[in-house]
Motif scaffolding. Sequence first.
Motif, PDB file in Angstrom:
ATOM      1  N   GLY A   1      53.030  36.634  35.330  1.00 21.79           N
ATOM      2  CA  GLY A   1      53.562  37.999  34.903  1.00 21.79           C
ATOM      3  C   GLY A   1      52.174  38.878  35.014  1.00 21.79           C
ATOM      4  N   TRP A   2      52.090  39.952  34.150  1.00 21.45           N
ATOM      5  CA  TRP A   2      51.274  40.964  34.326  1.00 21.45           C
ATOM      6  C   TRP A   2      49.813  40.547  33.554  1.00 21.45           C
ATOM      7  CZ3 TRP A   2      51.221  44.568  37.682  1.00 21.45           C
ATOM      8  CH2 TRP A   2      52.475  44.903  38.185  1.00 21.45           C
ATOM      9  N   ASN A   3      48.827  40.993  34.268  1.00 23.00           N
ATOM     10  CA  ASN A   3      47.595  40.787  33.874  1.00 23.00           C
ATOM     11  C   ASN A   3      46.542  41.860  33.938  1.00 23.00           C
ATOM     12  OD1 ASN A   3      47.203  37.526  33.408  1.00 23.00           O
ATOM     13  ND2 ASN A   3      48.429  37.967  35.323  1.00 23.00           N
ATOM     14  N   SER A   4      45.843  42.022  33.254  1.00 20.13           N
ATOM     15  CA  SER A   4      44.825  43.340  33.464  1.00 20.13           C
ATOM     16  C   SER A   4      43.267  43.148  33.333  1.00 20.13           C
ATOM     17  CB  SER A   4      45.099  44.376  32.253  1.00 20.13           C
ATOM     18  OG  SER A   4      46.404  44.729  32.154  1.00 20.13           O
ATOM     19  N   TYR A   5      42.506  43.771  34.371  1.00 21.41           N
ATOM     20  CA  TYR A   5      41.195  43.802  34.231  1.00 21.41           C
ATOM     21  C   TYR A   5      40.470  45.136  34.237  1.00 21.41           C
ATOM     22  CZ  TYR A   5      36.569  42.356  35.567  1.00 21.41           C
ATOM     23  OH  TYR A   5      34.943  42.074  35.544  1.00 21.41           O
ATOM     24  N   GLN A   6      39.501  45.222  33.525  1.00 19.80           N
ATOM     25  CA  GLN A   6      38.766  46.350  33.332  1.00 19.80           C
ATOM     26  C   GLN A   6      37.329  46.320  34.219  1.00 19.80           C
ATOM     27  OE1 GLN A   6      38.004  48.481  29.400  1.00 19.80           O
ATOM     28  NE2 GLN A   6      35.917  48.508  30.016  1.00 19.80           N
ATOM     29  N   PHE A   7      37.503  47.071  35.136  1.00 24.39           N
ATOM     30  CA  PHE A   7      36.610  47.119  36.470  1.00 24.39           C
ATOM     31  C   PHE A   7      35.502  48.165  35.971  1.00 24.39           C
ATOM     32  CE2 PHE A   7      34.740  48.872  40.546  1.00 24.39           C
ATOM     33  CZ  PHE A   7      33.954  47.924  40.619  1.00 24.39           C
TER      34      PHE A   7
ATOM     35  N   ILE B   1      42.553  47.706  36.456  1.00 20.40           N
ATOM     36  CA  ILE B   1      43.097  47.179  37.504  1.00 20.40           C
ATOM     37  C   ILE B   1      44.391  46.128  36.904  1.00 20.40           C
ATOM     38  CG2 ILE B   1      43.228  45.897  39.538  1.00 20.40           C
ATOM     39  CD1 ILE B   1      40.389  47.002  39.816  1.00 20.40           C
ATOM     40  N   ARG B   2      45.672  46.479  37.315  1.00 17.58           N
ATOM     41  CA  ARG B   2      46.526  45.416  36.777  1.00 17.58           C
ATOM     42  C   ARG B   2      47.196  44.920  38.239  1.00 17.58           C
ATOM     43  NH1 ARG B   2      51.020  47.248  34.570  1.00 17.58           N
ATOM     44  NH2 ARG B   2      51.055  45.870  32.906  1.00 17.58           N
ATOM     45  N   PHE B   3      47.637  43.623  37.825  1.00 15.55           N
ATOM     46  CA  PHE B   3      48.251  42.647  38.669  1.00 15.55           C
ATOM     47  C   PHE B   3      49.163  41.561  38.171  1.00 15.55           C
ATOM     48  CE2 PHE B   3      44.299  40.606  37.325  1.00 15.55           C
ATOM     49  CZ  PHE B   3      44.528  39.269  37.416  1.00 15.55           C
ATOM     50  N   SER B   4      50.084  41.085  38.944  1.00 17.96           N
ATOM     51  CA  SER B   4      51.220  40.314  38.645  1.00 17.96           C
ATOM     52  C   SER B   4      50.771  38.931  39.345  1.00 17.96           C
ATOM     53  CB  SER B   4      52.415  40.916  38.828  1.00 17.96           C
ATOM     54  OG  SER B   4      53.509  39.826  38.513  1.00 17.96           O
ATOM     55  N   LEU B   5      50.920  37.985  38.607  1.00 20.67           N
ATOM     56  CA  LEU B   5      50.996  36.605  39.287  1.00 20.67           C
ATOM     57  C   LEU B   5      52.337  35.767  39.155  1.00 20.67           C
ATOM     58  CD1 LEU B   5      47.610  35.377  37.899  1.00 20.67           C
ATOM     59  CD2 LEU B   5      47.989  36.352  40.044  1.00 20.67           C
ATOM     60  N   LYS B   6      52.782  34.982  40.263  1.00 18.86           N
ATOM     61  CA  LYS B   6      54.147  34.427  40.104  1.00 18.86           C
ATOM     62  C   LYS B   6      54.010  33.251  39.181  1.00 18.86           C
ATOM     63  CE  LYS B   6      57.437  32.841  43.544  1.00 18.86           C
ATOM     64  NZ  LYS B   6      57.831  32.743  44.895  1.00 18.86           N
ATOM     65  N   GLN B   7      52.940  32.728  38.942  1.00 18.21           N
ATOM     66  CA  GLN B   7      52.566  31.603  38.069  1.00 18.21           C
ATOM     67  C   GLN B   7      51.266  31.620  37.560  1.00 18.21           C
ATOM     68  OE1 GLN B   7      53.786  28.369  40.662  1.00 18.21           O
ATOM     69  NE2 GLN B   7      51.842  28.271  41.671  1.00 18.21           N
ATOM     70  N   ALA B   8      50.968  31.017  36.434  1.00 15.17           N
ATOM     71  CA  ALA B   8      49.739  30.788  35.813  1.00 15.17           C
ATOM     72  C   ALA B   8      48.636  30.343  36.775  1.00 15.17           C
ATOM     73  CB  ALA B   8      49.681  30.247  34.496  1.00 15.17           C
ATOM     74  N   GLY B   9      47.495  30.860  37.064  1.00 14.25           N
ATOM     75  CA  GLY B   9      46.352  30.284  37.966  1.00 14.25           C
ATOM     76  C   GLY B   9      45.239  31.108  37.797  1.00 14.25           C
ATOM     77  N   THR B  10      44.586  31.143  38.815  1.00 11.99           N
ATOM     78  CA  THR B  10      43.314  31.854  39.171  1.00 11.99           C
ATOM     79  C   THR B  10      43.591  32.974  40.382  1.00 11.99           C
ATOM     80  OG1 THR B  10      41.896  29.787  38.563  1.00 11.99           O
ATOM     81  CG2 THR B  10      40.785  31.853  39.802  1.00 11.99           C
ATOM     82  N   ALA B  11      43.135  34.192  40.109  1.00 11.28           N
ATOM     83  CA  ALA B  11      43.022  35.055  40.994  1.00 11.28           C
ATOM     84  C   ALA B  11      41.718  35.523  41.376  1.00 11.28           C
ATOM     85  CB  ALA B  11      44.045  36.058  40.583  1.00 11.28           C
ATOM     86  N   THR B  12      41.482  36.173  42.491  1.00 15.12           N
ATOM     87  CA  THR B  12      39.985  36.569  42.939  1.00 15.12           C
ATOM     88  C   THR B  12      40.218  38.125  43.092  1.00 15.12           C
ATOM     89  OG1 THR B  12      39.450  34.270  44.110  1.00 15.12           O
ATOM     90  CG2 THR B  12      38.080  36.503  44.552  1.00 15.12           C
ATOM     91  N   LEU B  13      39.304  38.979  42.399  1.00 15.48           N
ATOM     92  CA  LEU B  13      39.328  40.305  42.608  1.00 15.48           C
ATOM     93  C   LEU B  13      37.830  40.732  43.431  1.00 15.48           C
ATOM     94  CD1 LEU B  13      40.297  43.411  41.854  1.00 15.48           C
ATOM     95  CD2 LEU B  13      38.899  43.191  39.765  1.00 15.48           C
ATOM     96  N   LYS B  14      38.393  41.427  44.371  1.00 18.89           N
ATOM     97  CA  LYS B  14      37.102  41.845  45.279  1.00 18.89           C
ATOM     98  C   LYS B  14      37.227  43.379  45.576  1.00 18.89           C
ATOM     99  CE  LYS B  14      36.198  37.553  47.537  1.00 18.89           C
ATOM    100  NZ  LYS B  14      35.786  36.916  49.037  1.00 18.89           N
ATOM    101  N   VAL B  15      35.996  43.876  45.390  1.00 22.31           N
ATOM    102  CA  VAL B  15      35.811  45.385  45.828  1.00 22.31           C
ATOM    103  C   VAL B  15      34.891  45.594  47.130  1.00 22.31           C
ATOM    104  CG1 VAL B  15      34.984  47.545  44.610  1.00 22.31           C
ATOM    105  CG2 VAL B  15      36.196  45.958  43.163  1.00 22.31           C
ATOM    106  N   PHE B  16      35.370  46.569  47.961  1.00 17.89           N
ATOM    107  CA  PHE B  16      34.472  46.759  49.018  1.00 17.89           C
ATOM    108  C   PHE B  16      34.294  48.227  49.160  1.00 17.89           C
ATOM    109  CE2 PHE B  16      37.363  43.215  49.672  1.00 17.89           C
ATOM    110  CZ  PHE B  16      36.597  42.155  50.105  1.00 17.89           C
TER     111      PHE B  16
ATOM    112  N   GLU C   1      56.812  37.483  40.480  1.00 22.27           N
ATOM    113  CA  GLU C   1      56.405  38.112  41.804  1.00 22.27           C
ATOM    114  C   GLU C   1      54.739  38.375  41.724  1.00 22.27           C
ATOM    115  OE1 GLU C   1      58.472  41.784  42.611  1.00 22.27           O
ATOM    116  OE2 GLU C   1      60.294  40.997  42.278  1.00 22.27           O
ATOM    117  N   TYR C   2      53.980  38.392  42.955  1.00 20.92           N
ATOM    118  CA  TYR C   2      52.775  38.745  43.009  1.00 20.92           C
ATOM    119  C   TYR C   2      52.915  40.176  43.204  1.00 20.92           C
ATOM    120  CZ  TYR C   2      51.404  34.106  43.421  1.00 20.92           C
ATOM    121  OH  TYR C   2      51.253  32.705  43.513  1.00 20.92           O
ATOM    122  N   ALA C   3      51.936  41.069  42.511  1.00 23.84           N
ATOM    123  CA  ALA C   3      52.015  42.652  42.835  1.00 23.84           C
ATOM    124  C   ALA C   3      50.610  42.995  42.333  1.00 23.84           C
ATOM    125  CB  ALA C   3      53.163  43.297  41.888  1.00 23.84           C
TER     126      ALA C   3
END
Length: 694
Positions: A659-665, A627-642, A610-612
């Motif tokens: 699955g789950w991925n983490s990014y330290q912002f 910041i933790r997010f889940s991807l339905k399949q391997a690939g590229t995601a874009t993180l933006k802050v406003f 799932e995406y989450a």
Amino acid sequence: MPVDVSSYGAISGKNIVAIAGGGSYSIALDDAGKVYTWGSSEYGELGNGTSGTEMNYETGDDETAHSTVPVDISSKGAISGKTIVTIAAGYYNGMAIDNAGKVYTWGSNGSGQLGNGESGYDEYGDALISNIPVDVSSYGAISGKTIVAGAMSNGHTLALDDAGKIYTWGSNNSGQLGNNSTTASSVPVDISSYGAISGKTIVAVAPLGQSSSMAMDSEGTVYTWGAGHIGQLGNNSTTNSTVPILASGLSLDAGAAAPADPSSLTATANGETQIDLAWTGDSPKFRVLMKSDTSSTSATDGTIIYEGTDKSYSKTGLTADQAYFFAVYGMNEAGDAFSDNAQKAVASTKIDADGDAEGGWLAGETGEFDAQSDAGIKIEFTTGNSGDVVLNIVKNESDPGEGAGIDPAGVEQLKPRYWTVTATGTADGTYTITLDFTGVITSCDGLTFLKRSDASDTWKDVTTLGGSVNTAACPVVVISGLTGFSEFTVGGPADEALPVELSSFSGASTNAGIVLNWKTASEKDNAGFVISRNGSEVASYQNAAALKGAGTTSSETSYNFVDSDVTLGETYTYKLVSVDFSGERHEYSQTVSVAITEVVESETETKATEYALEQNYPNPFNPSTMIRFSLKQAGTATLKVFDMLGREMFSKQITGSAGWNSYQFNASGLNSGVYFYQIKASGYSETKKMMLLK
């Protein structure tokens, strides 16, 4: 016929260990040292604050104060807060003895039988009373004595101390006090030097009807005194005696053996409120006593927790973090004779809790208490103590402080681990202590092992205090030949500053797992960090981007890491290691222990397809957050802050796995305020709010 009253009133659910009956009332004692009474209280004999009679206006009759069910009087008068071990009942009186050997009485006091210096009758001809227990331990001859047994009649009272001496008080018209007089006494008198009991060790006392008394010595010989007009003294006479005399023919047969001494006793804690006991011996029955200060000195010294033929017993309902002393005596079938000696044991309900432990030794006992797995310490007495002792141990993972100073001049720095050992009782034996400094030191070269009496004292080299140090198993150190207890640590020359200065390290349980947070005040050539959990490496900068170092910087840097491979109810301990660009590892003494209190969401089963987007942690934050997010399949995601006006403040392309991925912002370049973060991937988009507080 007999009726079961154990489910009535205040004794419902209690374990009653002793009972006594008066003229129109009863007393009971439970295994927690609490007292219960029921029946008539016309003269205050219930001890619950009631007494006398009053008119029943429905029947026109006078009714006596009473209770038809047992009432708890443990909070009444002088016995409030006391642990009672022995009770006795007179016709209109009650008596209790606590575990310190102090005596309390209540009820009718016309003849001074309470022993508190008062006696007589009021203007209406009614006896003076006390309807609550009074402390008589400081009156007359029992002041300063340790009383172990007592008995009451209609008008006089007897007590026995731990030295086998008898004290009496109250009515004395027939010489029942045994002090060569017929004058009443409202305070206890010592009769141990009178008549046939002079020089004898008395083990039991009892009233002999209303106006006579009796006692038995350690050889089984019986003595009587007081009224003898109907032959009640047993001396083939009908004459009164104002001093103890030998009762003809009432001594144990020369061949009658006392109950055999038990041969062993073990006491083992079973959780925080139960201790299991097991013993061996050949007596018909056994009596088991319990105390919380020192071991029992006789078969009447302590709270009776068991009597019977079994050879094991589990004492429940104990207080957590408390040491208890137990003694088992052999007992005859009648329950009135005991073995000369007891087997004893001590155990504590203190269960390992972050480095705390507690062990006990009986007087003269040697042997070890091993708490290395709990608190990194083992203590073995090689010579026994002159009295019972309990040692409370606390392991501290912090700088112990210099206190009044450090005696060895070469010790410039104390290591961040020390033990505080506090003795209760008599700790004058010689001991060997084993201390585990794993994680604090890697070598014992150049180090000095230190001891001080308390936090205000000077640290001293243990070798100057008679100790010898064995470092063959360093960082586990064995110190022998010490006496007296205190605090222990290790010190040495000042350490060179580590290339990465760690300023904080903490952790918390979340539904994502354990989130670790740490900050560095400065970094030099820092390639990254390695994390160990319960002694095993679980993550490295080489495979986790969140653990990559900042290289060289004099600014504060924040880091986060999420350990999701954890189980609810377990506790995990983490340590950090920094690795410089040359590959050299630098270990930090700080540890973080976290108990899992939330169910951790399964990343592979519930959201791997799932995406989450999760809420960032910590939030609010400064200056970085995970910041933790889940991807339905391997690939590229874009993180933006406003920001609040919708202006884009940050954008990052992240290559993630299914699955789950983490990014330290890191928001070090942004001002305090509310921001929105957004993840976009393959048509999926989700936005959440976070707050930066600087």
